[in-house]
Design an enzyme around this catalytic site. Structure first.
Site, PDB file in Angstrom:
ATOM      1  CE  LYS A  24      -2.899   0.780   3.661  1.00 29.96           C
ATOM      2  NZ  LYS A  24      -2.379   2.161   4.370  1.00 29.96           N
ATOM      3  NE  ARG A  29       6.213   6.570   0.741  1.00 34.36           N
ATOM      4  CZ  ARG A  29       5.375   6.507   1.887  1.00 34.36           C
ATOM      5  NH1 ARG A  29       4.502   5.618   1.643  1.00 34.36           N
ATOM      6  NH2 ARG A  29       5.690   6.951   3.129  1.00 34.36           N
ATOM      7  N   GLY A  96      -4.759   7.913   5.717  1.00 35.02           N
ATOM      8  CA  GLY A  96      -3.744   8.803   6.400  1.00 35.02           C
ATOM      9  C   GLY A  96      -2.391   9.164   5.493  1.00 35.02           C
ATOM     10  NE  ARG A 124      -5.016   8.076  11.169  1.00 34.25           N
ATOM     11  CZ  ARG A 124      -4.538   7.263  10.000  1.00 34.25           C
ATOM     12  NH1 ARG A 124      -5.058   6.792   9.140  1.00 34.25           N
ATOM     13  NH2 ARG A 124      -3.163   7.033  10.310  1.00 34.25           N
ATOM     14  CB  SER A 169       5.491   9.757  11.615  1.00 33.91           C
ATOM     15  OG  SER A 169       4.662   9.876  10.344  1.00 33.91           O
ATOM     16  CG  ASP A 317       0.838  -0.108   9.674  1.00 40.32           C
ATOM     17  OD1 ASP A 317       0.738   0.816  10.719  1.00 40.32           O
ATOM     18  OD2 ASP A 317       0.886   0.409   8.555  1.00 40.32           O
ATOM     19  NE  ARG A 348      -4.557   0.111  13.118  1.00 38.62           N
ATOM     20  CZ  ARG A 348      -4.001   0.414  12.037  1.00 38.62           C
ATOM     21  NH1 ARG A 348      -2.740   0.428  12.252  1.00 38.62           N
ATOM     22  NH2 ARG A 348      -4.649   0.559  10.729  1.00 38.62           N
TER      23      ARG A 348
HETATM   24  O1  SPQ Z   1      -2.205   5.509   5.467  1.00 41.29           O
HETATM   25  P1  SPQ Z   1      -2.814   5.215   6.868  1.00 41.29           P
HETATM   26  O2  SPQ Z   1      -4.384   5.435   6.831  1.00 41.29           O
HETATM   27  O3  SPQ Z   1      -1.920   5.975   7.959  1.00 41.29           O
HETATM   28  O4  SPQ Z   1      -2.412   3.639   7.118  1.00 41.29           O
HETATM   29  C1  SPQ Z   1      -1.698   2.850   7.787  1.00 41.29           C
HETATM   30  C2  SPQ Z   1      -2.168   1.434   7.918  1.00 41.29           C
HETATM   31  O5  SPQ Z   1      -2.455   0.735   8.966  1.00 41.29           O
HETATM   32  O6  SPQ Z   1      -2.483   0.771   6.793  1.00 41.29           O
HETATM   33  C3  SPQ Z   1      -1.720   3.383   9.380  1.00 41.29           C
HETATM   34  F1  SPQ Z   1      -2.936   3.456  10.029  1.00 41.29           F
HETATM   35  O7  SPQ Z   1      -0.456   2.836   7.654  1.00 41.29           O
HETATM   36  C4  SPQ Z   1       0.711   3.595   7.665  1.00 41.29           C
HETATM   37  C5  SPQ Z   1       1.695   3.634   8.824  1.00 41.29           C
HETATM   38  O8  SPQ Z   1       1.146   3.321  10.101  1.00 41.29           O
HETATM   39  C6  SPQ Z   1       1.363   4.070   6.178  1.00 41.29           C
HETATM   40  C7  SPQ Z   1       2.611   4.621   6.504  1.00 41.29           C
HETATM   41  C8  SPQ Z   1       3.182   5.135   4.922  1.00 41.29           C
HETATM   42  O9  SPQ Z   1       2.763   4.640   3.914  1.00 41.29           O
HETATM   43  O10 SPQ Z   1       3.964   6.025   5.165  1.00 41.29           O
HETATM   44  C9  SPQ Z   1       3.264   5.073   7.545  1.00 41.29           C
HETATM   45  C10 SPQ Z   1       2.991   4.608   8.671  1.00 41.29           C
HETATM   46  O11 SPQ Z   1       2.303   5.800   9.406  1.00 41.29           O
HETATM   47  P2  SPQ Z   1       2.893   6.860  10.154  1.00 41.29           P
HETATM   48  O12 SPQ Z   1       2.139   7.423  10.970  1.00 41.29           O
HETATM   49  O13 SPQ Z   1       3.899   6.022  11.319  1.00 41.29           O
HETATM   50  O14 SPQ Z   1       4.053   7.477   9.316  1.00 41.29           O
END
Ligand code: SPQ
Length: 433
Positions: A24, A29, A96, A124, A169, A317, A348
């Protein structure tokens, strides 16, 4: 809309091979970079899930030509300067990643736009992205001073920044790096822990020069991206559900192919190995800019473990499914430093603890994670997904080991990351003897 699904597998075993669908994070990206780049980008192995389709929808509204044919996507763009100002609000759905990365991209673009997501996205936190972007000169207006969508972005010229990230993050890091592409000067981002590095890898793949030393990333603004071919590996976060099932369901042996093995994502493998699971990994030669390979896993005696520190961003995740795995492990599993779980699609920590307790698990929430004592025999029950795909899939995998049926509400939420999850699950379930 299907409002609930009852899963009653009896006492199954799992056998067979699953080709893990596209990652995903990398799929999002690929669309973003292909839209920013000049020329044609082709994507192979694209994940056609609701979240990734939200990303496509947003860029289509900017006038980027995107055609989807199953797992194959073609993007034609004349670069960011040629984008149209959208006359509609950009809807980022449940994603997100779409919301936060687009804020970074749009901040330095020549257009004005408004972003909004679904009910979960509207709760969020966005300040983690809008604050550093504002420091770069971005013009952003959103509820509670830029904390929540809807957020309006008036594209403007940006300045580089030296930013020490307060949280681990990848979304924050990526939003800043994507804004930095259109900023004047060199941007430096310092991470507190290493988060997934798909953005850095893809910047290089599209021809940008980016330096990564330990946890410091440097990117010079004004670099142009050129369209290219992207091979998306399978999503290890999706594979994780079958890795856990492989270890805890009796008489099971599964082969998972096409799995992305980027080291910033393989924390789940480290945990399975630390717990004593029987798994075997084969890295394969491929033409992706990301590592990928095959993982074989079979029923294992697993023991409790401690998960925290720099391991957390490498498996953030996967924590819901790791919690289920831990209910079957001998001894105590402690998950700490995982407070980021509170700001995902749902909280979560609370969701996992509430739902696994309903099945009889010995699990306690802590401020920054959870503690699980095992092994525990689980019984069936009615579980809530909270509209969170990862909670829904955790509940479905739990149903493979419960003594009676598990019913989950809103099974459709799983399609944000794994639209053919149930199909693939059913393909490896052997009914009880
Ligand atoms: O895209 P979204 O909704 O934030 O999805 C999640 C998931 O569980 O699929 C988190 F809820 O994944 C994020 C992950 O937790 C996807 C991501 C990315 O593609 O950069 C990074 C992570 O989030 P973060 O806040 O740690 O940068």
């Amino acid at each position: 809309m299907v409002t609930s699904k009852t899963l009653d597998y009896g006492q199954p075993s799992l056998q067979g091979t699953i080709r893990i669908p596209g990652d995903k994070s990398v799929s999002h990206r690929s669309i973003m970079f292909g839209s920013i780049a000049e020329g044609t980008t082709t994507v192979e192995g694209f994940l056609q899930s609701d979240d990734c389709l939200s990303t496509i929808d947003c860029f289509s509204k900017l006038g980027v030509e995107i055609t989807v044919d199953g797992e194959y996507v073609r993007i034609e763009s004349n670069g960011i300067q040629a984008w149209n100002e959208p006359n509609e609000i950009l809807y980022t759905g449940n994603s997100g990643t779409t919301t936060r990365l687009m804020l970074g991209i749009l901040a330095g673009s020549p257009i004005s736009s408004v972003l909004i997501g679904d009910e979960s996205i509207q709760k969020r936190p966005m300040k983690r992205v809008t604050n550093p972007l504002k420091q770069m000169g971005a013009k952003l207006i959103g509820r509670e001073n830029g904390q929540y969508t809807p957020i309006a972005v008036e594209g403007t010229s940006l300045q580089s920044i030296h930013y020490k990230m307060p949280v681990a993050s990848a979304q924050v890091k990526s939003a800043i790096l994507l804004a930095a592409l259109n900023a004047e000067g060199e941007t430096v981002v310092e991470e507190i822990e290493t988060s997934r590095d798909h953005t850095e890898k893809m910047l290089q793949h599209f021809g940008a020069s980016v330096s990564v030393e330990d946890r410091t990333i440097r990117l010079q603004g004004g670099q142009k991206l050129t369209g290219t071919h992207v091979v998306v590996p399978g999503d290890i976060s999706s594979a994780a559900f079958f890795l856990a099932a492989g270890a805890i369901v009796p008489n099971t042996k599964l082969t998972l192919t096409n799995v992305g093995l980027n080291p910033t994502r393989t924390g789940i493998v480290d945990v399975l190995q630390a717990m004593g699971a029987k798994l075997c990994i084969n890295d394969s030669e491929n033409n992706s800019h990301e590592q990928m390979g095959t993982i074989e896993i079979e029923t294992s005696e697993v023991t409790g473990t401690e998960i925290g520190g720099d391991l957390i961003p490498r498996l953030i995740d996967e924590i819901p499914i790791i919690a289920l795995l831990a209910t079957q492990a001998v001894g105590k599993t402690v998950i700490k430093n995982a407070e980021e779980l509170k700001v995902k699609e749902t909280n979560r920590i609370d969701a996992v603890v509430n739902e696994l307790k309903k099945l009889g698990a010995n699990i306690t929430a802590t401020d920054d994670g959870m503690i699980i004592e095992g092994p525990t025999s689980l019984h069936g029950g009615e579980l809530k997904t909270y509209g969170d795909h990862r909670i829904g899939m955790m509940a479905a995998i739990a149903a493979l080991i419960t003594s009676s049926a598990v019913t989950i509400d809103n099974p459709e939420c799983i399609s944000v990351s794994y639209p053919n999850f149930f199909e693939q699950l059913d393909s490896v379930v052997l009914a009880s003897l």
